[in-house]
Design a protein around this motif. Structure first.
Motif, PDB file in Angstrom:
ATOM      1  N   PRO A  33       0.825  -1.205   0.000  1.00 48.15           N
ATOM      2  CA  PRO A  33       0.000   0.000   0.000  1.00 48.15           C
ATOM      3  C   PRO A  33       0.866   1.264   0.000  1.00 48.15           C
ATOM      4  N   VAL A  34       0.428   2.264  -0.730  1.00 51.18           N
ATOM      5  CA  VAL A  34       1.182   3.515  -0.833  1.00 51.18           C
ATOM      6  C   VAL A  34       1.532   4.064   0.552  1.00 51.18           C
ATOM      7  N   PHE A  35       0.595   4.031   1.474  1.00 52.50           N
ATOM      8  CA  PHE A  35       0.815   4.577   2.822  1.00 52.50           C
ATOM      9  C   PHE A  35       2.030   3.968   3.508  1.00 52.50           C
ATOM     10  N   THR A  36       2.302   2.693   3.277  1.00 50.95           N
ATOM     11  CA  THR A  36       3.357   2.013   4.032  1.00 50.95           C
ATOM     12  C   THR A  36       4.752   2.560   3.733  1.00 50.95           C
ATOM     13  N   TYR A  37       4.941   3.165   2.564  1.00 51.08           N
ATOM     14  CA  TYR A  37       6.266   3.691   2.238  1.00 51.08           C
ATOM     15  C   TYR A  37       6.618   4.878   3.125  1.00 51.08           C
ATOM     16  N   LEU A  61      -9.959   3.891   8.135  1.00 48.07           N
ATOM     17  CA  LEU A  61      -9.405   3.813   9.487  1.00 48.07           C
ATOM     18  C   LEU A  61      -8.915   2.400   9.796  1.00 48.07           C
ATOM     19  N   THR A  62      -9.722   1.404   9.476  1.00 50.92           N
ATOM     20  CA  THR A  62      -9.359   0.023   9.776  1.00 50.92           C
ATOM     21  C   THR A  62      -8.080  -0.379   9.052  1.00 50.92           C
ATOM     22  N   ALA A  63      -7.977  -0.006   7.777  1.00 44.97           N
ATOM     23  CA  ALA A  63      -6.800  -0.373   6.993  1.00 44.97           C
ATOM     24  C   ALA A  63      -5.554   0.372   7.470  1.00 44.97           C
ATOM     25  N   LEU A  64      -5.679   1.662   7.749  1.00 46.51           N
ATOM     26  CA  LEU A  64      -4.525   2.445   8.187  1.00 46.51           C
ATOM     27  C   LEU A  64      -4.039   1.992   9.554  1.00 46.51           C
ATOM     28  N   ASP A 103       2.327  14.485   3.519  1.00 42.70           N
ATOM     29  CA  ASP A 103       1.259  13.959   2.673  1.00 42.70           C
ATOM     30  C   ASP A 103       1.657  12.548   2.232  1.00 42.70           C
ATOM     31  N   CYS A 104       0.902  11.550   2.656  1.00 45.51           N
ATOM     32  CA  CYS A 104       1.283  10.163   2.370  1.00 45.51           C
ATOM     33  C   CYS A 104       1.059   9.761   0.923  1.00 45.51           C
ATOM     34  N   ALA A 105       0.542  10.663   0.094  1.00 49.89           N
ATOM     35  CA  ALA A 105       0.515  10.436  -1.353  1.00 49.89           C
ATOM     36  C   ALA A 105       1.882  10.728  -1.970  1.00 49.89           C
ATOM     37  N   ARG A 106       2.869  11.050  -1.135  1.00 48.42           N
ATOM     38  CA  ARG A 106       4.261  11.234  -1.571  1.00 48.42           C
ATOM     39  C   ARG A 106       5.087  10.095  -0.965  1.00 48.42           C
ATOM     40  N   PRO A 107       5.137   8.929  -1.621  1.00 44.47           N
ATOM     41  CA  PRO A 107       5.750   7.755  -1.007  1.00 44.47           C
ATOM     42  C   PRO A 107       7.264   7.647  -1.139  1.00 44.47           C
TER      43      PRO A 107
END
Length: 227
Positions: A33-37, A61-64, A103-107
């Motif tokens: 997932p993008v967030f994990t980076y 929320l659950t996934a994050l 911004d977590c869209a910047r991995p």
């Protein structure tokens, strides 16, 4: 000893993804997932003692929560980006002195950049990651009249943007008092006339904004993998 926190923004609507993915910060990127980076880069850097992860809805929320660094608090996002940041600032422990806003869209953020930003903010109280503008930029004036801006003076802001907690709280209070809309955190601090340092990013680090960005980001990750 001063403590720092990281606000990880993940509540954006992603409208410009045009429905290609249900949630861009949870979209698969090189099988993760993008967030994990972003979460992994912060964890590897050691710069944050606490995290505020800003989410959009209960499903997200659950996934994050499954990928959030520790220790952390999950904070409901607001109507706008600045509302989300203010919600997260209010949720931080009282002993936090410095705040990363990312911004977590910047991995593609790297641990060494985070450590460099941390060092600078302790000296300057405000610093952003940014890159020099390579294009010639035109400013539209009246009608069809344009003015060419001096490229040497132009920088494109990225994240993280890092501030002393007292400074960024005071800046957003000014934004709220004046009922202003700002597009990044540095713009809020600029209202206080406080100088902002820049750490130059010399590597491509695009934001995931449109469907085409996924392939470009995946290519960059294969060239420079993040922990």
């Amino acid at each position: 000893m001063s403590r720092s926190a990281a606000i990880l923004l993940a509540a954006g609507s992603g409208r410009r993804m045009r429905g290609s993915v249900s949630d861009k910060v949870l979209a698969p990127l090189a099988q993760r997932p993008v967030f994990t980076y972003s979460a992994a880069a912060f964890a590897a850097s050691g710069v944050a003692d606490y995290y505020a992860v800003v989410y959009r809805d209960r499903q997200q929320l659950t996934a994050l929560a499954a990928h959030a660094p520790t220790p952390s608090v999950l904070v409901k996002g607001g109507r706008t980006r600045q509302d989300s940041v203010m919600n997260a600032l209010a949720a931080l422990p009282s002993d936090i002195e410095f705040v990363f806003i990312h911004d977590c869209a910047r991995p593609l953020i790297q641990p060494d950049q985070l450590r460099a930003l941390h060092k600078i903010v302790r000296r300057e109280s405000a610093v952003i990651l940014a890159h020099r503008v390579a294009d010639t930029v035109k400013e539209r004036r009246d009608g069809d009249r344009f003015r060419t801006l001096k490229r040497d003076a132009l920088w494109a802001a990225e994240t993280p943007q890092v501030f002393s907690r007292e400074l960024i709280v005071r800046a957003y209070q000014r934004v709220a008092d004046r009922e202003l809309l700002v597009t990044d955190d540095a713009a809020a601090v600029e209202l206080l006339k406080h100088p902002i340092a820049i750490l130059e990013n010399t590597q491509p680090a695009p934001k995931l904004t449109t469907p085409a960005d996924l392939a470009w980001l995946e290519y960059l990750l294969t060239r420079s993998p993040i922990a």
